[in-house]
Design a protein around this motif. Structure first.
Motif, PDB file in Angstrom:
ATOM      1  N   GLY A  30      39.669  76.253  44.634  1.00  0.00           N
ATOM      2  CA  GLY A  30      40.253  76.762  45.872  1.00  0.00           C
ATOM      3  C   GLY A  30      39.638  76.198  47.134  1.00  0.00           C
ATOM      4  N   ALA A  31      38.760  75.221  47.001  1.00  0.00           N
ATOM      5  CA  ALA A  31      38.134  74.602  48.176  1.00  0.00           C
ATOM      6  C   ALA A  31      39.024  73.478  48.701  1.00  0.00           C
ATOM      7  CB  ALA A  31      36.765  74.049  47.802  1.00  0.00           C
ATOM      8  N   HIS A  32      39.133  73.387  50.022  1.00  0.00           N
ATOM      9  CA  HIS A  32      39.930  72.324  50.616  1.00  0.00           C
ATOM     10  C   HIS A  32      39.348  70.954  50.293  1.00  0.00           C
ATOM     11  CE1 HIS A  32      41.538  75.610  53.206  1.00  0.00           C
ATOM     12  NE2 HIS A  32      42.640  74.883  53.065  1.00  0.00           N
ATOM     13  N   VAL A  33      40.237  70.007  50.040  1.00  0.00           N
ATOM     14  CA  VAL A  33      39.802  68.643  49.741  1.00  0.00           C
ATOM     15  C   VAL A  33      40.455  67.672  50.725  1.00  0.00           C
ATOM     16  CG1 VAL A  33      39.388  69.078  47.294  1.00  0.00           C
ATOM     17  CG2 VAL A  33      41.659  68.365  48.040  1.00  0.00           C
ATOM     18  N   ASP A  34      39.763  66.599  51.002  1.00  0.00           N
ATOM     19  CA  ASP A  34      40.281  65.584  51.919  1.00  0.00           C
ATOM     20  C   ASP A  34      41.093  64.549  51.162  1.00  0.00           C
ATOM     21  OD1 ASP A  34      39.148  66.750  54.194  1.00  0.00           O
ATOM     22  OD2 ASP A  34      37.211  65.793  53.794  1.00  0.00           O
ATOM     23  N   THR A  35      42.205  65.004  50.607  1.00  0.00           N
ATOM     24  CA  THR A  35      43.122  64.108  49.905  1.00  0.00           C
ATOM     25  C   THR A  35      44.477  64.214  50.591  1.00  0.00           C
ATOM     26  OG1 THR A  35      41.964  64.466  47.803  1.00  0.00           O
ATOM     27  CG2 THR A  35      44.202  63.540  47.699  1.00  0.00           C
ATOM     28  N   ALA A  36      44.731  63.296  51.512  1.00  0.00           N
ATOM     29  CA  ALA A  36      45.988  63.338  52.262  1.00  0.00           C
ATOM     30  C   ALA A  36      47.168  63.104  51.324  1.00  0.00           C
ATOM     31  CB  ALA A  36      45.979  62.292  53.365  1.00  0.00           C
ATOM     32  N   PRO A  37      48.169  63.969  51.372  1.00  0.00           N
ATOM     33  CA  PRO A  37      49.319  63.797  50.489  1.00  0.00           C
ATOM     34  C   PRO A  37      50.284  62.747  51.038  1.00  0.00           C
ATOM     35  CG  PRO A  37      49.652  65.703  51.865  1.00  0.00           C
ATOM     36  CD  PRO A  37      48.283  65.172  52.205  1.00  0.00           C
ATOM     37  N   THR A  38      51.195  62.329  50.199  1.00  0.00           N
ATOM     38  CA  THR A  38      52.317  61.498  50.647  1.00  0.00           C
ATOM     39  C   THR A  38      53.553  62.390  50.682  1.00  0.00           C
ATOM     40  OG1 THR A  38      52.825  60.804  48.387  1.00  0.00           O
ATOM     41  CG2 THR A  38      51.378  59.378  49.681  1.00  0.00           C
ATOM     42  N   VAL A  39      54.413  62.150  51.657  1.00  0.00           N
ATOM     43  CA  VAL A  39      55.624  62.957  51.817  1.00  0.00           C
ATOM     44  C   VAL A  39      56.830  62.028  51.738  1.00  0.00           C
ATOM     45  CG1 VAL A  39      56.920  64.501  53.321  1.00  0.00           C
ATOM     46  CG2 VAL A  39      54.420  64.642  53.233  1.00  0.00           C
ATOM     47  N   THR A  40      57.739  62.351  50.853  1.00  0.00           N
ATOM     48  CA  THR A  40      58.983  61.589  50.728  1.00  0.00           C
ATOM     49  C   THR A  40      60.146  62.503  51.062  1.00  0.00           C
ATOM     50  OG1 THR A  40      58.023  60.241  48.965  1.00  0.00           O
ATOM     51  CG2 THR A  40      60.429  60.199  49.203  1.00  0.00           C
ATOM     52  N   VAL A  41      60.902  62.138  52.085  1.00  0.00           N
ATOM     53  CA  VAL A  41      62.070  62.917  52.509  1.00  0.00           C
ATOM     54  C   VAL A  41      63.330  62.227  51.993  1.00  0.00           C
ATOM     55  CG1 VAL A  41      63.407  63.756  54.482  1.00  0.00           C
ATOM     56  CG2 VAL A  41      60.897  63.775  54.567  1.00  0.00           C
ATOM     57  N   THR A  42      64.134  62.979  51.257  1.00  0.00           N
ATOM     58  CA  THR A  42      65.424  62.467  50.796  1.00  0.00           C
ATOM     59  C   THR A  42      66.501  62.969  51.737  1.00  0.00           C
ATOM     60  OG1 THR A  42      64.669  62.478  48.503  1.00  0.00           O
ATOM     61  CG2 THR A  42      67.049  62.347  48.878  1.00  0.00           C
ATOM     62  N   ALA A  49      62.869  58.506  53.214  1.00  0.00           N
ATOM     63  CA  ALA A  49      61.976  58.129  54.301  1.00  0.00           C
ATOM     64  C   ALA A  49      60.584  58.647  53.966  1.00  0.00           C
ATOM     65  CB  ALA A  49      62.456  58.728  55.620  1.00  0.00           C
ATOM     66  N   THR A  50      59.560  57.936  54.453  1.00  0.00           N
ATOM     67  CA  THR A  50      58.171  58.356  54.214  1.00  0.00           C
ATOM     68  C   THR A  50      57.494  58.552  55.562  1.00  0.00           C
ATOM     69  OG1 THR A  50      57.566  56.026  53.978  1.00  0.00           O
ATOM     70  CG2 THR A  50      57.947  57.273  51.960  1.00  0.00           C
ATOM     71  N   PRO A  51      57.636  59.735  56.150  1.00  0.00           N
ATOM     72  CA  PRO A  51      57.061  59.980  57.466  1.00  0.00           C
ATOM     73  C   PRO A  51      55.536  59.995  57.435  1.00  0.00           C
ATOM     74  CG  PRO A  51      57.921  62.011  56.531  1.00  0.00           C
ATOM     75  CD  PRO A  51      58.350  60.913  55.623  1.00  0.00           C
ATOM     76  N   THR A  52      54.944  59.793  58.596  1.00  0.00           N
ATOM     77  CA  THR A  52      53.488  59.772  58.732  1.00  0.00           C
ATOM     78  C   THR A  52      52.913  61.180  58.574  1.00  0.00           C
ATOM     79  OG1 THR A  52      53.631  57.894  60.238  1.00  0.00           O
ATOM     80  CG2 THR A  52      51.578  59.159  60.261  1.00  0.00           C
ATOM     81  N   VAL A  53      51.870  61.289  57.778  1.00  0.00           N
ATOM     82  CA  VAL A  53      51.192  62.564  57.564  1.00  0.00           C
ATOM     83  C   VAL A  53      49.998  62.636  58.494  1.00  0.00           C
ATOM     84  CG1 VAL A  53      49.957  64.000  55.896  1.00  0.00           C
ATOM     85  CG2 VAL A  53      51.934  62.632  55.146  1.00  0.00           C
ATOM     86  N   GLY A  68      68.341  63.813  61.613  1.00  0.00           N
ATOM     87  CA  GLY A  68      69.286  63.090  62.458  1.00  0.00           C
ATOM     88  C   GLY A  68      70.747  63.290  62.149  1.00  0.00           C
ATOM     89  N   THR A  69      71.062  63.746  60.943  1.00  0.00           N
ATOM     90  CA  THR A  69      72.459  63.934  60.556  1.00  0.00           C
ATOM     91  C   THR A  69      72.619  65.281  59.860  1.00  0.00           C
ATOM     92  OG1 THR A  69      72.080  62.827  58.434  1.00  0.00           O
ATOM     93  CG2 THR A  69      72.890  61.461  60.250  1.00  0.00           C
ATOM     94  N   ALA A  70      73.852  65.738  59.759  1.00  0.00           N
ATOM     95  CA  ALA A  70      74.122  67.013  59.103  1.00  0.00           C
ATOM     96  C   ALA A  70      73.955  66.881  57.594  1.00  0.00           C
ATOM     97  CB  ALA A  70      75.529  67.487  59.433  1.00  0.00           C
ATOM     98  N   GLY A  71      73.531  67.970  56.969  1.00  0.00           N
ATOM     99  CA  GLY A  71      73.425  67.992  55.518  1.00  0.00           C
ATOM    100  C   GLY A  71      72.092  68.515  55.028  1.00  0.00           C
ATOM    101  N   ARG A  72      71.900  68.395  53.722  1.00  0.00           N
ATOM    102  CA  ARG A  72      70.709  68.938  53.060  1.00  0.00           C
ATOM    103  C   ARG A  72      69.636  67.860  52.907  1.00  0.00           C
ATOM    104  NH1 ARG A  72      69.044  73.101  49.746  1.00  0.00           N
ATOM    105  NH2 ARG A  72      67.858  72.552  47.881  1.00  0.00           N
ATOM    106  N   TYR A  73      68.432  68.181  53.319  1.00  0.00           N
ATOM    107  CA  TYR A  73      67.270  67.303  53.195  1.00  0.00           C
ATOM    108  C   TYR A  73      66.283  67.920  52.197  1.00  0.00           C
ATOM    109  CZ  TYR A  73      68.702  65.040  57.593  1.00  0.00           C
ATOM    110  OH  TYR A  73      69.387  64.363  58.573  1.00  0.00           O
ATOM    111  N   ILE A  74      65.644  67.074  51.422  1.00  0.00           N
ATOM    112  CA  ILE A  74      64.605  67.519  50.496  1.00  0.00           C
ATOM    113  C   ILE A  74      63.333  66.727  50.806  1.00  0.00           C
ATOM    114  CG2 ILE A  74      63.862  67.639  48.077  1.00  0.00           C
ATOM    115  CD1 ILE A  74      66.062  69.561  48.675  1.00  0.00           C
ATOM    116  N   ALA A  75      62.203  67.428  50.833  1.00  0.00           N
ATOM    117  CA  ALA A  75      60.920  66.753  51.024  1.00  0.00           C
ATOM    118  C   ALA A  75      60.019  67.085  49.843  1.00  0.00           C
ATOM    119  CB  ALA A  75      60.268  67.187  52.324  1.00  0.00           C
TER     120      ALA A  75
END
Length: 199
Positions: A30-42, A49-53, A68-75
């Motif tokens: 349960g301790a925080h770790v310095d492992t930045a995740p990657t984020v992929t947005v569909t 798209a892979t926005p900056t974390v 930017g457009t209408a519809g469903r996004y998944i990250a």
């Protein structure tokens, strides 16, 4: 432990809105770790798209993504050796006057009718005002409110033939029936948008 959502995992946004995706990453203890995740947005069309974390604090990360457009996004947020978390956003465009239900939409909804355009417009104006009186009608006019308004107009027109809202019985049908003052389907569709009455 692992990747934990700090922001809502499901949001509704207007087109051009900022989607905030925030997570914490912790180890098995349960301790925080310095492992930045990657984020992929569909995106709605299927591209990704892979926005900056950005790092908010030790073990806490955030992405700000403009839809930017209408519809469903998944990250999907993935931190190596620490799991993943999924987020969803639904973007809707604001509804211009031309996108609101009109006489043509009412006719398409109720089918063949003997009511004139003037009668339909009169009922539409009245029911639009009635809906605004009890519901929060924002810049985005969602499908459930649209469906409820069309049903309101259909009910309004049908009840014009029954000014007392009473169906007269006969030898086959039995006693007269008083129609309910509220349509349960309209109430169901409008429920998420109802104004809170205080006092």
């Amino acid at each position: 432990m692992g990747v934990q959502a700090l922001s809502s995992t499901t949001v509704s946004l207007p087109i051009g809105g900022v989607w905030e995706i925030a997570v914490s990453v912790t180890d098995a203890d349960g301790a925080h770790v310095d492992t930045a995740p990657t984020v992929t947005v569909t995106l709605p069309a299927g591209s990704t798209a892979t926005p900056t974390v950005e790092t908010v604090a030790g073990g806490v990360y955030r992405v700000l993504y403009v839809v930017g457009t209408a519809g469903r996004y998944i990250a999907r947020v993935v931190a190596t050796d620490h799991g993943a978390a999924d987020f969803a956003a639904y973007a809707t465009g604001t509804t211009a006057g031309t996108g609101m239900p009109d006489v043509t939409a009412v006719v398409e909804y109720i089918g063949e009718t003997s009511h004139t355009e003037e009668e339909i417009q009169d009922a539409l104006d009245a029911e639009s005002a009635a809906q605004r009186a009890v519901c929060r009608v924002r810049a985005v006019y969602p499908d459930d409110l649209r469906q409820a308004l069309l049903r309101r107009v259909q009910r309004n027109l049908a009840l014009r033939q029954l000014p007392l809202a009473v169906l007269q019985g006969d030898a086959g049908a039995g006693d007269s029936t008083v129609l309910p003052g509220r349509d349960p389907e309209i109430r169901r569709l409008e429920a998420p948008h109802r104004k809170l009455v205080v006092g």
